[in-house]
Design a protein around this motif. Structure first.
Motif, PDB file in Angstrom:
ATOM      1  N   GLY A  74       0.872  -1.327   0.168  1.00  0.00           N
ATOM      2  CA  GLY A  74       0.211   0.043  -0.004  1.00  0.00           C
ATOM      3  C   GLY A  74       0.879   1.223  -0.104  1.00  0.00           C
ATOM      4  N   TYR A  75       1.967   1.292   0.918  1.00  0.00           N
ATOM      5  CA  TYR A  75       2.770   2.472   0.784  1.00  0.00           C
ATOM      6  C   TYR A  75       3.410   2.508  -0.400  1.00  0.00           C
ATOM      7  CZ  TYR A  75       7.088   4.915   2.012  1.00  0.00           C
ATOM      8  OH  TYR A  75       8.335   5.721   2.059  1.00  0.00           O
ATOM      9  N   GLN A  76       4.027   1.540  -1.092  1.00  0.00           N
ATOM     10  CA  GLN A  76       4.563   1.612  -2.291  1.00  0.00           C
ATOM     11  C   GLN A  76       3.816   2.037  -3.543  1.00  0.00           C
ATOM     12  OE1 GLN A  76       6.273  -2.333  -2.268  1.00  0.00           O
ATOM     13  NE2 GLN A  76       8.032  -1.755  -1.481  1.00  0.00           N
ATOM     14  N   ASP A  77       2.437   1.588  -3.416  1.00  0.00           N
ATOM     15  CA  ASP A  77       1.564   2.050  -4.305  1.00  0.00           C
ATOM     16  C   ASP A  77       1.231   3.501  -4.389  1.00  0.00           C
ATOM     17  OD1 ASP A  77       1.100  -0.623  -5.425  1.00  0.00           O
ATOM     18  OD2 ASP A  77      -0.834  -0.812  -4.315  1.00  0.00           O
ATOM     19  N   VAL A  78       1.164   3.897  -3.028  1.00  0.00           N
ATOM     20  CA  VAL A  78       1.028   5.466  -3.038  1.00  0.00           C
ATOM     21  C   VAL A  78       2.229   6.313  -3.541  1.00  0.00           C
ATOM     22  CG1 VAL A  78       0.848   7.541  -1.352  1.00  0.00           C
ATOM     23  CG2 VAL A  78      -0.470   5.274  -1.080  1.00  0.00           C
ATOM     24  N   ARG A  79       3.435   5.771  -3.208  1.00  0.00           N
ATOM     25  CA  ARG A  79       4.728   6.405  -3.650  1.00  0.00           C
ATOM     26  C   ARG A  79       5.037   6.286  -5.133  1.00  0.00           C
ATOM     27  NH1 ARG A  79       7.502   9.732  -0.763  1.00  0.00           N
ATOM     28  NH2 ARG A  79       9.458   9.028  -1.960  1.00  0.00           N
ATOM     29  N   ALA A 125      -6.959   6.440  13.037  1.00  0.00           N
ATOM     30  CA  ALA A 125      -6.565   6.195  11.571  1.00  0.00           C
ATOM     31  C   ALA A 125      -5.294   6.836  11.310  1.00  0.00           C
ATOM     32  CB  ALA A 125      -7.666   6.390  10.559  1.00  0.00           C
ATOM     33  N   TYR A 126      -4.321   6.152  10.600  1.00  0.00           N
ATOM     34  CA  TYR A 126      -3.291   6.863  10.045  1.00  0.00           C
ATOM     35  C   TYR A 126      -3.483   6.959   8.463  1.00  0.00           C
ATOM     36  CZ  TYR A 126      -1.479   5.655  14.533  1.00  0.00           C
ATOM     37  OH  TYR A 126      -1.515   5.349  15.708  1.00  0.00           O
ATOM     38  N   ILE A 127      -3.316   7.957   7.613  1.00  0.00           N
ATOM     39  CA  ILE A 127      -3.520   8.080   6.127  1.00  0.00           C
ATOM     40  C   ILE A 127      -2.190   8.610   5.701  1.00  0.00           C
ATOM     41  CG2 ILE A 127      -4.815   9.032   4.665  1.00  0.00           C
ATOM     42  CD1 ILE A 127      -6.891   9.351   7.406  1.00  0.00           C
ATOM     43  N   TYR A 128      -1.727   7.940   4.770  1.00  0.00           N
ATOM     44  CA  TYR A 128      -0.662   8.414   3.892  1.00  0.00           C
ATOM     45  C   TYR A 128      -1.093   8.472   2.629  1.00  0.00           C
ATOM     46  CZ  TYR A 128       4.095   8.430   1.942  1.00  0.00           C
ATOM     47  OH  TYR A 128       5.270   8.615   1.523  1.00  0.00           O
ATOM     48  N   LEU A 129      -0.867  10.087   2.429  1.00  0.00           N
ATOM     49  CA  LEU A 129      -1.475  10.719   1.241  1.00  0.00           C
ATOM     50  C   LEU A 129      -0.460  11.434   0.138  1.00  0.00           C
ATOM     51  CD1 LEU A 129      -4.306  11.908  -0.132  1.00  0.00           C
ATOM     52  CD2 LEU A 129      -4.020  14.055   1.552  1.00  0.00           C
ATOM     53  N   ARG A 130      -0.707  11.284  -0.859  1.00  0.00           N
ATOM     54  CA  ARG A 130      -0.036  11.737  -2.100  1.00  0.00           C
ATOM     55  C   ARG A 130      -0.685  13.001  -2.567  1.00  0.00           C
ATOM     56  NH1 ARG A 130       1.738   8.731  -7.490  1.00  0.00           N
ATOM     57  NH2 ARG A 130      -0.483   7.994  -7.132  1.00  0.00           N
ATOM     58  N   VAL A 131      -0.209  14.192  -2.825  1.00  0.00           N
ATOM     59  CA  VAL A 131      -0.933  15.163  -3.299  1.00  0.00           C
ATOM     60  C   VAL A 131       0.213  15.847  -4.291  1.00  0.00           C
ATOM     61  CG1 VAL A 131      -2.110  15.771  -1.316  1.00  0.00           C
ATOM     62  CG2 VAL A 131      -0.096  16.839  -1.587  1.00  0.00           C
ATOM     63  N   VAL A 132      -0.605  16.640  -5.241  1.00  0.00           N
ATOM     64  CA  VAL A 132       0.226  17.274  -6.143  1.00  0.00           C
ATOM     65  C   VAL A 132       0.481  18.872  -5.755  1.00  0.00           C
ATOM     66  CG1 VAL A 132       0.467  18.161  -8.591  1.00  0.00           C
ATOM     67  CG2 VAL A 132      -0.273  15.760  -8.119  1.00  0.00           C
ATOM     68  N   THR A 133       1.589  19.351  -5.942  1.00  0.00           N
ATOM     69  CA  THR A 133       1.801  20.951  -5.581  1.00  0.00           C
ATOM     70  C   THR A 133       2.683  21.511  -6.508  1.00  0.00           C
ATOM     71  OG1 THR A 133       2.295  22.229  -3.788  1.00  0.00           O
ATOM     72  CG2 THR A 133       3.344  20.522  -3.790  1.00  0.00           C
ATOM     73  N   THR A 167       4.944   5.178  16.306  1.00  0.00           N
ATOM     74  CA  THR A 167       6.244   4.915  15.878  1.00  0.00           C
ATOM     75  C   THR A 167       6.351   3.758  14.807  1.00  0.00           C
ATOM     76  OG1 THR A 167       6.514   3.549  17.850  1.00  0.00           O
ATOM     77  CG2 THR A 167       7.337   6.070  18.019  1.00  0.00           C
ATOM     78  N   GLN A 168       5.402   2.597  15.103  1.00  0.00           N
ATOM     79  CA  GLN A 168       5.202   1.740  14.247  1.00  0.00           C
ATOM     80  C   GLN A 168       4.907   2.152  12.673  1.00  0.00           C
ATOM     81  OE1 GLN A 168       2.681  -1.318  15.747  1.00  0.00           O
ATOM     82  NE2 GLN A 168       3.938  -1.595  17.434  1.00  0.00           N
ATOM     83  N   VAL A 169       4.009   2.946  12.830  1.00  0.00           N
ATOM     84  CA  VAL A 169       3.700   3.685  11.248  1.00  0.00           C
ATOM     85  C   VAL A 169       4.762   4.565  10.677  1.00  0.00           C
ATOM     86  CG1 VAL A 169       1.746   5.174  10.331  1.00  0.00           C
ATOM     87  CG2 VAL A 169       1.052   3.630  12.162  1.00  0.00           C
ATOM     88  N   LYS A 170       5.410   5.273  11.400  1.00  0.00           N
ATOM     89  CA  LYS A 170       6.368   6.036  11.108  1.00  0.00           C
ATOM     90  C   LYS A 170       7.684   5.049  10.471  1.00  0.00           C
ATOM     91  CE  LYS A 170       5.594  10.414  13.278  1.00  0.00           C
ATOM     92  NZ  LYS A 170       6.063  11.446  13.959  1.00  0.00           N
ATOM     93  N   ALA A 171       7.762   3.831  11.000  1.00  0.00           N
ATOM     94  CA  ALA A 171       8.679   2.901  10.451  1.00  0.00           C
ATOM     95  C   ALA A 171       8.502   2.393   9.146  1.00  0.00           C
ATOM     96  CB  ALA A 171       8.700   1.751  11.429  1.00  0.00           C
ATOM     97  N   LEU A 172       7.156   2.307   8.699  1.00  0.00           N
ATOM     98  CA  LEU A 172       6.608   2.024   7.519  1.00  0.00           C
ATOM     99  C   LEU A 172       6.735   3.296   6.725  1.00  0.00           C
ATOM    100  CD1 LEU A 172       5.550  -0.006   5.288  1.00  0.00           C
ATOM    101  CD2 LEU A 172       3.073   0.722   6.352  1.00  0.00           C
ATOM    102  N   VAL A 173       5.989   4.264   6.914  1.00  0.00           N
ATOM    103  CA  VAL A 173       5.686   5.428   6.266  1.00  0.00           C
ATOM    104  C   VAL A 173       6.591   6.544   6.876  1.00  0.00           C
ATOM    105  CG1 VAL A 173       3.900   7.280   5.851  1.00  0.00           C
ATOM    106  CG2 VAL A 173       3.195   4.760   6.119  1.00  0.00           C
ATOM    107  N   ASN A 174       7.880   6.396   5.998  1.00  0.00           N
ATOM    108  CA  ASN A 174       8.962   7.344   6.648  1.00  0.00           C
ATOM    109  C   ASN A 174       9.338   8.425   5.763  1.00  0.00           C
ATOM    110  OD1 ASN A 174      10.379   6.051   4.641  1.00  0.00           O
ATOM    111  ND2 ASN A 174      11.472   4.435   6.108  1.00  0.00           N
ATOM    112  N   ASN A 175       8.665   8.653   4.623  1.00  0.00           N
ATOM    113  CA  ASN A 175       8.911   9.912   4.050  1.00  0.00           C
ATOM    114  C   ASN A 175       7.468  10.872   3.641  1.00  0.00           C
ATOM    115  OD1 ASN A 175       9.886  11.463   1.721  1.00  0.00           O
ATOM    116  ND2 ASN A 175      10.924   9.650   0.652  1.00  0.00           N
ATOM    117  N   TYR A 176       7.761  11.903   4.306  1.00  0.00           N
ATOM    118  CA  TYR A 176       6.369  12.758   4.192  1.00  0.00           C
ATOM    119  C   TYR A 176       7.053  14.150   4.547  1.00  0.00           C
ATOM    120  CZ  TYR A 176       6.677  11.661   9.146  1.00  0.00           C
ATOM    121  OH  TYR A 176       6.933  11.470  10.369  1.00  0.00           O
ATOM    122  N   ALA A 177       6.410  15.048   3.645  1.00  0.00           N
ATOM    123  CA  ALA A 177       6.831  16.517   3.985  1.00  0.00           C
ATOM    124  C   ALA A 177       6.188  17.147   4.885  1.00  0.00           C
ATOM    125  CB  ALA A 177       6.422  17.139   2.419  1.00  0.00           C
ATOM    126  N   VAL A 178       4.801  16.675   5.443  1.00  0.00           N
ATOM    127  CA  VAL A 178       4.078  17.322   6.405  1.00  0.00           C
ATOM    128  C   VAL A 178       3.503  16.211   7.213  1.00  0.00           C
ATOM    129  CG1 VAL A 178       1.675  18.796   6.906  1.00  0.00           C
ATOM    130  CG2 VAL A 178       3.467  19.340   4.956  1.00  0.00           C
TER     131      VAL A 178
END
Length: 154
Positions: A20-25, A71-79, A112-123
């Motif tokens: 799921g993380y890789q799909d968003v990235r 919930a924890y949501i990892y979101l890709r946006v265009v800016t 911290t478990q979520v951040k171990a997986l989702v470790n690349n975000y701007a905000v």
């Protein structure tokens, strides 16, 4: 979090989160978000859903069960501006307004478990206010975190 699964289940569960993380990235994938939630017995943070339309997440957060949802949501946006468009990633933490205090406190440790997986975000945004989770609000925060805009303002 305690683990109640066998090794095979753990591996599949972990692989599903990573996928799921890789799909968003991935630039070649239409998936815009990964939503992780707690299992019914609160023992596992797992993939609740992925998708292309963030409004589906907002509908769920504002829905009947949204007040109790964590919930924890990892979101890709265009800016960017007309001169430069780029993908940015956001980590959202939703703590429904009716979530008990003890569960809220546990989330800060379990994040911290979520951040171990989702470790690349701007905000990173944590909220129980649906307006702060709205896409316009998120995009504004991403723009502010990104520094200068050199476009014409159009």
């Amino acid at each position: 979090l305690k683990t109640i699964m066998g090794r095979t289940d753990q591996k599949q569960w972990y692989q599903r989160r990573v996928r799921g993380y890789q799909d968003v990235r991935a630039d070649d994938n239409e998936t815009k978000y990964l939503m992780l939630t707690y299992s019914e017995d609160n023992s596992v943070i797992g993939v609740h859903k992925t998708g292309c339309d963030y409004s589906e997440v907002l509908t769920e957060l504002g829905g009947e069960d949204g007040g109790q949802l964590r919930a924890y949501i990892y979101l890709r946006v265009v800016t960017g501006d007309e001169m430069s468009k780029r993908h940015k990633f956001v980590l959202l933490t939703w703590i429904g307004p009716e979530v008990p205090a003890l569960k809220k406190a546990k989330m800060s440790l379990e994040k911290t478990q979520v951040k171990a997986l989702v470790n690349n975000y701007a905000v990173e945004i944590q909220s129980s206010d649906l307006e702060e989770m709205a896409l316009d609000s998120i995009l504004e925060r991403v723009r502010k975190s990104g520094g200068a805009n050199y476009g014409s303002g159009k």
